[in-house]
Design a protein around this motif. Structure first.
Motif, short mmCIF file in Angstrom:
data_model
loop_
_atom_site.label_atom_id
_atom_site.label_comp_id
_atom_site.label_asym_id
_atom_site.label_seq_id
_atom_site.Cartn_x
_atom_site.Cartn_y
_atom_site.Cartn_z
N LYS A 1 26.87 28.16 -23.72
CA LYS A 1 27.95 27.39 -23.08
C LYS A 1 28.46 26.31 -24.03
CE LYS A 1 26.61 28.15 -18.27
NZ LYS A 1 26.19 27.54 -16.99
N MET A 2 27.55 25.64 -24.73
CA MET A 2 27.97 24.64 -25.70
C MET A 2 28.79 25.29 -26.81
SD MET A 2 27.17 21.47 -25.05
CE MET A 2 27.30 20.81 -26.70
N LYS A 3 28.34 26.43 -27.29
CA LYS A 3 29.09 27.14 -28.33
C LYS A 3 30.49 27.49 -27.84
CE LYS A 3 27.14 30.64 -30.24
NZ LYS A 3 26.36 31.89 -30.34
N GLY A 4 30.57 27.96 -26.60
CA GLY A 4 31.86 28.33 -26.05
C GLY A 4 32.80 27.14 -25.93
N ARG A 5 32.26 25.99 -25.53
CA ARG A 5 33.10 24.81 -25.38
C ARG A 5 33.57 24.29 -26.75
NH1 ARG A 5 28.71 22.83 -21.46
NH2 ARG A 5 29.35 23.78 -19.48
N VAL A 6 32.67 24.36 -27.74
CA VAL A 6 33.07 23.95 -29.08
C VAL A 6 34.21 24.85 -29.58
CG1 VAL A 6 32.35 23.83 -31.50
CG2 VAL A 6 30.85 22.94 -29.71
N ALA A 7 34.04 26.15 -29.39
CA ALA A 7 35.08 27.10 -29.83
C ALA A 7 36.37 26.88 -29.06
CB ALA A 7 34.58 28.53 -29.64
N GLY A 8 36.27 26.63 -27.76
CA GLY A 8 37.46 26.41 -26.95
C GLY A 8 38.18 25.13 -27.30
N LEU A 9 37.41 24.06 -27.58
CA LEU A 9 38.01 22.77 -27.90
C LEU A 9 38.70 22.79 -29.26
CD1 LEU A 9 38.37 19.75 -27.11
CD2 LEU A 9 36.20 19.31 -28.30
N LEU A 10 38.03 23.41 -30.25
CA LEU A 10 38.54 23.40 -31.62
C LEU A 10 39.27 24.68 -31.99
CD1 LEU A 10 35.52 21.64 -33.40
CD2 LEU A 10 37.61 20.62 -32.47
N SER A 11 39.36 25.59 -31.02
CA SER A 11 40.15 26.84 -31.17
C SER A 11 39.69 27.67 -32.36
CB SER A 11 41.65 26.50 -31.32
OG SER A 11 42.10 25.78 -30.21
N GLY A 12 38.38 27.96 -32.40
CA GLY A 12 37.91 28.82 -33.48
C GLY A 12 36.46 29.20 -33.35
N ARG A 13 36.13 30.44 -33.63
CA ARG A 13 34.76 30.94 -33.58
C ARG A 13 33.90 30.27 -34.66
NH1 ARG A 13 31.55 35.63 -32.49
NH2 ARG A 13 29.50 35.12 -33.33
N SER A 14 34.51 29.93 -35.79
CA SER A 14 33.73 29.36 -36.89
C SER A 14 33.06 28.05 -36.48
CB SER A 14 34.63 29.12 -38.11
OG SER A 14 35.65 28.17 -37.81
N TYR A 15 33.70 27.29 -35.60
CA TYR A 15 33.11 26.03 -35.15
C TYR A 15 31.89 26.29 -34.26
CZ TYR A 15 37.48 24.11 -36.90
OH TYR A 15 38.54 23.78 -37.70
N ALA A 16 31.97 27.34 -33.46
CA ALA A 16 30.82 27.72 -32.63
C ALA A 16 29.65 28.15 -33.51
CB ALA A 16 31.22 28.85 -31.68
N ASP A 17 29.96 28.86 -34.59
CA ASP A 17 28.90 29.28 -35.51
C ASP A 17 28.26 28.07 -36.19
OD1 ASP A 17 29.44 31.91 -34.88
OD2 ASP A 17 30.72 32.26 -36.62
N GLN A 18 29.09 27.09 -36.54
CA GLN A 18 28.55 25.87 -37.14
C GLN A 18 27.61 25.17 -36.15
OE1 GLN A 18 31.49 23.13 -38.73
NE2 GLN A 18 32.71 24.81 -39.57
N TYR A 19 28.04 25.06 -34.91
CA TYR A 19 27.20 24.40 -33.91
C TYR A 19 25.88 25.15 -33.75
CZ TYR A 19 25.26 22.68 -29.59
OH TYR A 19 24.40 22.17 -28.65
N GLU A 20 25.93 26.48 -33.70
CA GLU A 20 24.71 27.27 -33.54
C GLU A 20 23.75 27.02 -34.70
OE1 GLU A 20 23.53 31.79 -32.23
OE2 GLU A 20 25.21 31.54 -33.62
#
Length: 445
Positions: free
Chosen positions: A362-381
């Motif tokens: 869920k955190m990954k999804g919100r990061v990706a949704g907020l910053l509009s990119g999968r790469s940000y979700a990968d960074q968070y992970e």
């Protein structure tokens, strides 16, 4: 004293005149001197905010701040204010309902930065005269005659100067000696969870400055991604009942040797401030952190999106060292985008459109949704896995410079995006906004 009568009373002037005639070194106990007792009574009887007994230690502090002659040494005798001026200032202090505090914040290690102004704060260089005025050098010298304020060396640094107007809602004695008015029945060892290291207005100014991309401007991220450090804050309170503290020495800041040719075949050894190298972009981009941007950030901080301690952790990360810095940046992201419902089903609002997702997803999804990119979700992970390895004692290698800067950059971008989100329109609830981010980001992860 009637409110219609302005200025010091005859009783005050008479008592202060007698005190001003005392020769150095003065009485052993100024508080017991008849003239002091008369002055204390004049304050008690003439001002409704003086307290039941009138000021004692507070009055002694004020008299010294005004230059009581018998307290001054030979080299500082000229610092005694004329009796008329001293009486007028004491009367004004007894009547005051507000005071101004100036916080002087050295930006240690800062390279050449453009001057900016926002809120009640400004960033820039200060010359010797400006520094001496800000610290109220004459008043400082009355308390610390053997200590010189080295304005010349301090002027070689950049400063953050923050002003604050505070309400004087306590009697002078409580302001001068707070410990005598403490409620000792309270839990003196309790922790205030969101109390900062520095005054709130200073931390608010630091939070604003930390939204700038210092990690992108830095040309030496292996040394530090920051553009400056803050080792201490010096407070100057206009309230003369509050004793000024002795300012720190310039030696508490960072210096390095400087050797140069004297033009006659010899060399001269000196010193200069150490600087963290920044790119030229800082000169053109930092001025955007101005009053209009400050207003946007302050408005966002009043919204539901900043109900959690986002500002607390972003500033903590800046002030922390090592792994604590890294953890504070990850916690900034969690404070910004996490919900209690992620871990406790009883707090989830129906319909739960993402009940099959783990809290981390869920955190990954919100990061990706907020910053509009999968790469940000990968960074968070990646960063969250490092955080978990540390907290749970799993084997791990050193956190690299790349990962350290990534944590700082991602935290900053998340917070900046929340600020900008407030400009898109009203937000009804934090939960609803974060669910909307997850709707947008879940398909990307």
């Amino acid at each position: 004293m009637s409110d219609a009568v302005m200025g010091p009373s005859r009783e005050m002037i008479s008592a202060m005149s007698d005190l001003w005639r005392l020769h150095p070194p003065g009485p052993d106990n100024i508080l017991a001197h008849p003239a002091f007792e008369r002055l204390r009574a004049a304050c008690r009887d003439g001002y409704p905010t003086a307290g039941k007994k009138g000021p004692a230690f507070a009055l002694s502090t004020a008299l010294r701040a005004l230059g009581l002659p018998c307290d001054l040494q030979k080299g500082t005798a000229h610092l005694a204010l004329p009796i008329e001026e001293a009486s007028r200032r004491l009367d004004a202090a007894m009547r005051a309902t507000h005071a101004k505090r100036v916080y002087l914040v050295p930006l240690d290690l800062a390279a050449d930065l453009p001057s900016i102004t926002f809120g009640t704060a400004k960033v820039g260089r200060l010359n010797e005269t400006e520094l001496r005025t800000l610290v109220d050098e004459a008043r400082l010298k009355r308390f610390y005659p053997r200590q010189d304020f080295d304005a010349e060396r301090f002027s070689e640094f950049h400063w953050l100067v923050v002003e604050e107007t505070v309400t004087l809602d306590q009697e002078p004695e409580a302001r001068a000696v707070p410990v005598l008015f403490m409620d000792f029945s309270q839990d003196l060892g309790q922790i205030e969870p969101h109390k900062g290291r520095f005054p709130d207005v200073v931390e608010a100014a630091l939070f604003f400055l930390l939204l700038a991309p210092w990690e992108s401007w830095s040309t030496m991220v292996e040394v530090d991604w920051r553009g400056f450090r803050v080792p201490w804050v010096y407070t100057v309170d206009s309230d003369i009942f509050v004793r000024l503290n002795s300012p720190p020495s310039p030696d508490t800041l960072s210096w390095e040797p400087q050797i140069y040719d004297d033009g006659y075949g010899g060399t001269i050894e000196a010193e200069r401030p150490v600087e963290l190298s920044l790119s030229d972009d800082v000169a053109t981009e930092l001025p955007a952190w101005d009053q209009s941007r400050w207003a946007i950030v302050e408005q966002a901080k009043q919204s539901v999106l900043f109900e959690t301690p986002i500002t607390h952790f972003l500033v903590r990360a800046f002030l922390a060292e090592g792994v604590d810095e890294f953890l504070a940046h990850i916690t900034t992201i969690e404070a910004a985008l996490g919900l209690r419902a992620d871990y406790q089903k009883s707090f989830r609002i129906a319909p739960d459109r993402h009940k099959r997702l783990r809290a981390t997803d869920k955190m990954k999804g919100r990061v990706a949704g907020l910053l509009s990119g999968r790469s940000y979700a990968d960074q968070y992970e990646q960063l969250f896995d490092l955080r978990s390895a540390f907290l749970h004692g799993r084997a791990m290698t050193a956190i690299s410079t790349k990962e350290r800067v990534m944590a700082r950059s991602l935290a900053r971008q998340v917070v900046e995006a929340l600020v900008l989100a407030m400009r898109a329109g009203p937000i009804g609830s934090r939960e609803g906004f974060l669910d909307g981010l997850l709707d947008k980001g879940a398909p990307l992860i």
